[in-house]
Every structure is written in structure tokens, then in C-alpha cells.
Design a protein around this motif. Sequence first.
Motif, PDB file in Angstrom:
ATOM      1  N   LEU A 153      -0.260  63.849  42.693  1.00  0.00           N
ATOM      2  CA  LEU A 153      -1.162  64.945  42.351  1.00  0.00           C
ATOM      3  C   LEU A 153      -1.654  65.734  43.563  1.00  0.00           C
ATOM      4  O   LEU A 153      -2.117  66.854  43.420  1.00  0.00           O
ATOM      5  CB  LEU A 153      -2.372  64.391  41.586  1.00  0.00           C
ATOM      6  N   ASP A 154      -1.537  65.136  44.755  1.00  0.00           N
ATOM      7  CA  ASP A 154      -2.171  65.744  45.927  1.00  0.00           C
ATOM      8  C   ASP A 154      -1.198  66.478  46.843  1.00  0.00           C
ATOM      9  O   ASP A 154      -1.445  66.681  48.017  1.00  0.00           O
ATOM     10  CB  ASP A 154      -2.929  64.664  46.717  1.00  0.00           C
ATOM     11  N   TRP A 155      -0.032  66.877  46.314  1.00  0.00           N
ATOM     12  CA  TRP A 155       0.940  67.631  47.108  1.00  0.00           C
ATOM     13  C   TRP A 155       1.821  68.437  46.154  1.00  0.00           C
ATOM     14  O   TRP A 155       1.728  68.267  44.937  1.00  0.00           O
ATOM     15  CB  TRP A 155       1.794  66.693  47.975  1.00  0.00           C
ATOM     16  N   SER A 156       2.646  69.325  46.683  1.00  0.00           N
ATOM     17  CA  SER A 156       3.515  70.163  45.839  1.00  0.00           C
ATOM     18  C   SER A 156       4.922  70.236  46.414  1.00  0.00           C
ATOM     19  O   SER A 156       5.115  70.110  47.622  1.00  0.00           O
ATOM     20  CB  SER A 156       3.007  71.604  45.756  1.00  0.00           C
ATOM     21  N   LEU A 157       5.868  70.495  45.537  1.00  0.00           N
ATOM     22  CA  LEU A 157       7.240  70.759  45.969  1.00  0.00           C
ATOM     23  C   LEU A 157       7.331  72.207  46.456  1.00  0.00           C
ATOM     24  O   LEU A 157       6.656  73.088  45.915  1.00  0.00           O
ATOM     25  CB  LEU A 157       8.204  70.559  44.799  1.00  0.00           C
ATOM     26  N   SER A 158       8.167  72.447  47.444  1.00  0.00           N
ATOM     27  CA  SER A 158       8.380  73.830  47.897  1.00  0.00           C
ATOM     28  C   SER A 158       9.298  74.535  46.898  1.00  0.00           C
ATOM     29  O   SER A 158       9.947  73.895  46.069  1.00  0.00           O
ATOM     30  CB  SER A 158       9.024  73.839  49.279  1.00  0.00           C
ATOM     31  N   ILE A 189      14.982  64.818  49.369  1.00  0.00           N
ATOM     32  CA  ILE A 189      13.651  65.455  49.336  1.00  0.00           C
ATOM     33  C   ILE A 189      12.578  64.417  49.653  1.00  0.00           C
ATOM     34  O   ILE A 189      11.658  64.680  50.437  1.00  0.00           O
ATOM     35  CB  ILE A 189      13.394  66.131  47.965  1.00  0.00           C
ATOM     36  N   ALA A 190      12.714  63.231  49.059  1.00  0.00           N
ATOM     37  CA  ALA A 190      11.726  62.167  49.275  1.00  0.00           C
ATOM     38  C   ALA A 190      11.657  61.777  50.754  1.00  0.00           C
ATOM     39  O   ALA A 190      10.570  61.656  51.330  1.00  0.00           O
ATOM     40  CB  ALA A 190      12.080  60.949  48.426  1.00  0.00           C
ATOM     41  N   LYS A 191      12.827  61.653  51.382  1.00  0.00           N
ATOM     42  CA  LYS A 191      12.880  61.263  52.795  1.00  0.00           C
ATOM     43  C   LYS A 191      12.229  62.338  53.668  1.00  0.00           C
ATOM     44  O   LYS A 191      11.428  62.047  54.565  1.00  0.00           O
ATOM     45  CB  LYS A 191      14.335  61.027  53.208  1.00  0.00           C
ATOM     46  N   ALA A 192      12.551  63.589  53.378  1.00  0.00           N
ATOM     47  CA  ALA A 192      12.008  64.700  54.172  1.00  0.00           C
ATOM     48  C   ALA A 192      10.496  64.827  54.026  1.00  0.00           C
ATOM     49  O   ALA A 192       9.802  65.224  54.958  1.00  0.00           O
ATOM     50  CB  ALA A 192      12.683  66.003  53.756  1.00  0.00           C
ATOM     51  N   ARG A 193       9.985  64.464  52.864  1.00  0.00           N
ATOM     52  CA  ARG A 193       8.551  64.627  52.601  1.00  0.00           C
ATOM     53  C   ARG A 193       7.727  63.363  52.821  1.00  0.00           C
ATOM     54  O   ARG A 193       6.502  63.381  52.668  1.00  0.00           O
ATOM     55  CB  ARG A 193       8.349  65.097  51.145  1.00  0.00           C
ATOM     56  N   GLY A 194       8.405  62.259  53.155  1.00  0.00           N
ATOM     57  CA  GLY A 194       7.683  60.998  53.333  1.00  0.00           C
ATOM     58  C   GLY A 194       7.134  60.474  52.013  1.00  0.00           C
ATOM     59  O   GLY A 194       6.059  59.867  51.962  1.00  0.00           O
ATOM     60  N   LYS A 195       7.872  60.716  50.936  1.00  0.00           N
ATOM     61  CA  LYS A 195       7.473  60.271  49.597  1.00  0.00           C
ATOM     62  C   LYS A 195       8.527  59.328  49.043  1.00  0.00           C
ATOM     63  O   LYS A 195       9.621  59.202  49.605  1.00  0.00           O
ATOM     64  CB  LYS A 195       7.340  61.475  48.635  1.00  0.00           C
ATOM     65  N   THR A 196       8.210  58.685  47.916  1.00  0.00           N
ATOM     66  CA  THR A 196       9.228  57.892  47.226  1.00  0.00           C
ATOM     67  C   THR A 196       9.962  58.815  46.252  1.00  0.00           C
ATOM     68  O   THR A 196       9.451  59.870  45.874  1.00  0.00           O
ATOM     69  CB  THR A 196       8.601  56.732  46.444  1.00  0.00           C
ATOM     70  N   VAL A 197      11.152  58.399  45.837  1.00  0.00           N
ATOM     71  CA  VAL A 197      11.902  59.173  44.834  1.00  0.00           C
ATOM     72  C   VAL A 197      11.075  59.290  43.557  1.00  0.00           C
ATOM     73  O   VAL A 197      11.043  60.339  42.905  1.00  0.00           O
ATOM     74  CB  VAL A 197      13.279  58.519  44.545  1.00  0.00           C
ATOM     75  N   ALA A 198      10.364  58.204  43.205  1.00  0.00           N
ATOM     76  CA  ALA A 198       9.517  58.225  42.002  1.00  0.00           C
ATOM     77  C   ALA A 198       8.460  59.316  42.105  1.00  0.00           C
ATOM     78  O   ALA A 198       8.240  60.087  41.162  1.00  0.00           O
ATOM     79  CB  ALA A 198       8.858  56.860  41.798  1.00  0.00           C
ATOM     80  N   GLN A 199       7.817  59.424  43.242  1.00  0.00           N
ATOM     81  CA  GLN A 199       6.775  60.442  43.425  1.00  0.00           C
ATOM     82  C   GLN A 199       7.348  61.857  43.329  1.00  0.00           C
ATOM     83  O   GLN A 199       6.728  62.751  42.761  1.00  0.00           O
ATOM     84  CB  GLN A 199       6.061  60.226  44.765  1.00  0.00           C
ATOM     85  N   VAL A 200       8.551  62.054  43.887  1.00  0.00           N
ATOM     86  CA  VAL A 200       9.196  63.372  43.814  1.00  0.00           C
ATOM     87  C   VAL A 200       9.528  63.713  42.361  1.00  0.00           C
ATOM     88  O   VAL A 200       9.284  64.825  41.885  1.00  0.00           O
ATOM     89  CB  VAL A 200      10.481  63.418  44.682  1.00  0.00           C
ATOM     90  N   SER A 201      10.071  62.734  41.635  1.00  0.00           N
ATOM     91  CA  SER A 201      10.437  62.959  40.240  1.00  0.00           C
ATOM     92  C   SER A 201       9.203  63.252  39.382  1.00  0.00           C
ATOM     93  O   SER A 201       9.198  64.207  38.590  1.00  0.00           O
ATOM     94  CB  SER A 201      11.173  61.729  39.685  1.00  0.00           C
ATOM     95  N   TYR A 203      14.137  74.520  43.518  1.00  0.00           N
ATOM     96  CA  TYR A 203      15.415  75.154  43.209  1.00  0.00           C
ATOM     97  C   TYR A 203      16.554  74.131  43.297  1.00  0.00           C
ATOM     98  O   TYR A 203      17.428  74.073  42.426  1.00  0.00           O
ATOM     99  CB  TYR A 203      15.674  76.320  44.166  1.00  0.00           C
ATOM    100  N   ARG A 204      16.521  73.304  44.332  1.00  0.00           N
ATOM    101  CA  ARG A 204      17.556  72.261  44.488  1.00  0.00           C
ATOM    102  C   ARG A 204      17.544  71.314  43.287  1.00  0.00           C
ATOM    103  O   ARG A 204      18.604  70.924  42.786  1.00  0.00           O
ATOM    104  CB  ARG A 204      17.321  71.464  45.772  1.00  0.00           C
ATOM    105  N   ILE A 205      16.361  70.963  42.835  1.00  0.00           N
ATOM    106  CA  ILE A 205      16.251  70.067  41.676  1.00  0.00           C
ATOM    107  C   ILE A 205      16.786  70.758  40.413  1.00  0.00           C
ATOM    108  O   ILE A 205      17.450  70.141  39.582  1.00  0.00           O
ATOM    109  CB  ILE A 205      14.790  69.587  41.485  1.00  0.00           C
ATOM    110  N   SER A 206      16.552  72.055  40.308  1.00  0.00           N
ATOM    111  CA  SER A 206      17.021  72.793  39.123  1.00  0.00           C
ATOM    112  C   SER A 206      18.549  72.817  39.021  1.00  0.00           C
ATOM    113  O   SER A 206      19.097  73.042  37.935  1.00  0.00           O
ATOM    114  CB  SER A 206      16.478  74.231  39.123  1.00  0.00           C
ATOM    115  N   PRO A 227      14.234  64.903  36.199  1.00  0.00           N
ATOM    116  CA  PRO A 227      15.083  65.876  36.897  1.00  0.00           C
ATOM    117  C   PRO A 227      16.543  65.891  36.441  1.00  0.00           C
ATOM    118  O   PRO A 227      17.231  66.884  36.612  1.00  0.00           O
ATOM    119  CB  PRO A 227      14.968  65.454  38.361  1.00  0.00           C
ATOM    120  N   LEU A 228      17.017  64.779  35.853  1.00  0.00           N
ATOM    121  CA  LEU A 228      18.397  64.742  35.385  1.00  0.00           C
ATOM    122  C   LEU A 228      18.528  65.097  33.908  1.00  0.00           C
ATOM    123  O   LEU A 228      19.625  65.138  33.370  1.00  0.00           O
ATOM    124  CB  LEU A 228      19.030  63.372  35.665  1.00  0.00           C
ATOM    125  N   TRP A 229      17.402  65.339  33.240  1.00  0.00           N
ATOM    126  CA  TRP A 229      17.422  65.830  31.856  1.00  0.00           C
ATOM    127  C   TRP A 229      16.195  66.725  31.688  1.00  0.00           C
ATOM    128  O   TRP A 229      15.138  66.297  31.259  1.00  0.00           O
ATOM    129  CB  TRP A 229      17.421  64.676  30.851  1.00  0.00           C
TER     130      TRP A 229
END
Length: 321
Positions: free
Chosen positions: A277-282, A237-249, A287-290, A192-194
Motif C-alpha cells: 500500500l505504501d508504494w506504486s508501480l511506475s 520488477i521485484a528485484k529492481a524495486r527491492g520488493k517480493t514478487v507477491a508484493q509486485v503482483s 506497461y511491462r505487466i500489461s 498479472p497473468l489473468w
Amino acid sequence: MGSSIPEVELSSGSRTMPLLGMGTATFPFAASEAMKSAILYAIELGNRHFDTAALYQSEQTLGETIVEALRLGFIKSREDLFITSKLWCTDAHPNLVLHALHNTIKKLQLEYLDLYLIHFPGSLKPGEPKFPFNKEELLPMDFKCVWEAMEECQRLGLTKSIGVSNFSCKKIADLLSTAKIPPAVNQVEMHPLWQQKKLREFCWAKGIHVSAYSPLGANGTLWGNSQVIDCEVLKEIAKARGKTVAQVSLRWVYEQGVSLLVKSFNKDRIKENLHFLDWSLSEEESYRISLIQQRKGFPALEFVSLDGPFKSPEEFWDGEI
């Protein structure tokens, strides 16, 4: 789990590549029992794509682990796996490519590779693979003739596909101007940072699949840092989705239509890394990541020298930095 990891067909058409791969690079480069144990566990969990390189000194360990996985029945045959390795710069000379690949195959105890990549767009004086290296050993690469030797490797059946790593749009365009077999893959730093938008669009247009190394920023390696894991947007995003930062990335990288290589020898993390693999970003999250400020982790300063073929990082990356 193996069948649940999606696959992509490469331009070579020889076989599909699992979109999740396990990297085997640790720094300092060396084999270890921890590596062997982690690879075996990953195979047991369903990982089928493994990435190594002459430089990493992990080829032999990976080969031994494949033999063990077959013995234990984790896989039925070598065909169940997708194995990638890379040509190091000391062997990036037209007359050394075939010999280097034979060495790699021998260490892996395989008859062929699924994918063989030129590790970097530069050559070094012939010798043992090492990193860092003496900048006095830097040489310009004969791209046309080295690629012809790579094409010969594919024609001989020693590798199913060939590709490149760390190549800019310009260097790929130069390669394509003389190539008979286009590179099937360009393996590059991406997270996400490159985000590599320009390069991804260029490769997509040319039918070249992009594979992302260091999708988590390579913390704790030779050049890596914690900028991805510490990114506030990803944390929120990770906190809101109950995921780790690694999973979001990892999920973000995956949603860009590229494959990703994750390196961890920690069994809990290996397991955790499969759960993107079993979920998606909104749309809003994507857009926030972009909008995240871009910062390349690996500038490849080792390849920059006033006496060498690349005088600046801008020259090495052709401005893509």
C-alpha cells in the motif's frame, strides 16, 4: 493499521468494503488451528475483511475467531469487520438459498453478512457442499429465481449486499436483465497473468465492483500453480524495486481499482502482504505487466460435461478464457 487499508463503497450503499481481504480456503477444505491463529493475527494487524464460503468449511472457525478477537479487544464490535460468504451450488436452488444463508450466519455466530455471493454460475443436486463433485450431479441454474432469493436475503437484512463469483460478462448481463437489485460485486480470478480487462471494464460500466481472488495465482491449492510467482517480468520488477514478487503482483492488482483477497496462514507472509500500500508501480512497470502473456489458472473443468449444462470451458466462461 486497520484504518490505513482503503475502502470502497458498494452499489448497495449500505457500507464500505476494505480493499484488502483475507481468504480462508485451503485444500482439502477443512478447518484448523493454524487457520484460527492466522485469522486472529490478521485481525490484530488490522485486517478487517474476511472471505469464507459454505464449501470451505471455514465459517465456524472464522466465527469462533471473531468471538475471540472481541474478547481480546482486537476489535470493538462485529461492525468493525466486513464478512463475505458464498452460496454453494448444492444450495443454488430458489427454495434453498434462504436456508443456506441462515446456516452460514449460524456457523459464523453473526446476525448478518456484509456480502453474500453466488459461488459459481451452476447448480448441483441438493446435498452437502463438496468439491470435486460427481459430474452427474450438475444441473442448470435457474438464474432468475435464484437471484430473486438472493434479493430477498438482502431485503430481510440477512446480508447487507449480494453479488456473484466466477460470472462472465454475458452471465452478468443475463442476470441484470431481470434483477431488481444488481450484484454489488463479482469475485473472480485475477492476477498479472489473468488480467480480466474486458470483464473489469464491463463491470465498471455496470457499477459492479470486481474483487480479485488468487491475486498470487493460488499456488498449492486445488487448481493453483506457481506461474505468477515464477513470472520473469514480475521477478525483474521485484528485484529492481527491492520488493517480493507477491508484493509486485498485489500492487498491480490493487492499482487496477479492484479489491483483492489474499490467503496465507504464514504470519510473516500475512505481514508482508500488507506492504503493497505504501508504494506504486511506475508507468513503464505497469506497461511491462500489461504485455505479459495471459493464461487462466482455473478453467473450471469440473463444471464441464457433455451431459451437463456446460459442454465446454468456452461455454462455461462464455468465451472469456
